[in-house]
Design a protein around this motif. Sequence first.
Motif: not given
Length: 265
Positions: A152-155, A98-100, A79-82
């Motif tokens: 990203a965490f939810a992913q 929730a998209m994660g 998972a990324a935070l760009p």
Amino acid sequence: MRIDIEDLHVDYAGRTVVAGAHLVAAEGEITGLVGPNGSGKSTLLRTVYRHLRPSAGRVLLDGADLRALSPTESARHVAALPQERGGDFELTVREVVAMGRTPYKRAFAGEDDADRDIVARALADVGMDRHSGRRFTALSGGERQRVLLARAFAQDPDVLVLDEPTNHLDIRHQVELLALLRARRRTTLVSLHDLNAAASVCDRLHVLHAGTVVASGPPREVLTPALVAEVFGVRATVVDHPLTGDPLIAFDHQGPAGTGTAGDT
């Protein structure tokens, strides 16, 4: 899971931005990328979360070529935070987070109890649980950053790739975010401009300069006055932080390295 980057070359906009990079992000450790603007940090991270394709070399996830995975399978692991945040979502905070969960859902499948629990926990972790019904577009820059980190965490990935995650955050939320990363002990590859934050949170640092890795190791071994002068062009001394014992880089703000400013010996 572990990330190995082997002899990575990345060409972008007609020039070589990363040239022959080798580095490791060990399982469960926070691995930092530091270097001046234009050194290739963001470009290197974009190859890990598959936004860019390297011109040569490989990114390995537990020994498997990341490019051999399907996009969905890759998204379950990384998972990324760009830095590029995408468009302004016309969604609520909770809907963005929730998209994660998308990599785990079949087409048109709804949320289940596990999804709802994961999303709620991610929002609470970044302190945005009380704002779940607000529109993403109505948030400040720092609030948006925290929501995207929660996504990203939810992913629920094995590997987090974070490009300047403390951008736009006030000092309290910077400290909270770095403490959260330490507590999670997820394999994390993070770029940071703040050398003192990097020294505090990272288990290992890789220093990039002009697209190459010029130093690697624990922060105390890497962040020497000589390296700071050579790579960042500023004079500094390194002392122990009086509260934490971490390396603390104190910069000479009177002038860059080699200018012969007051205090030179």
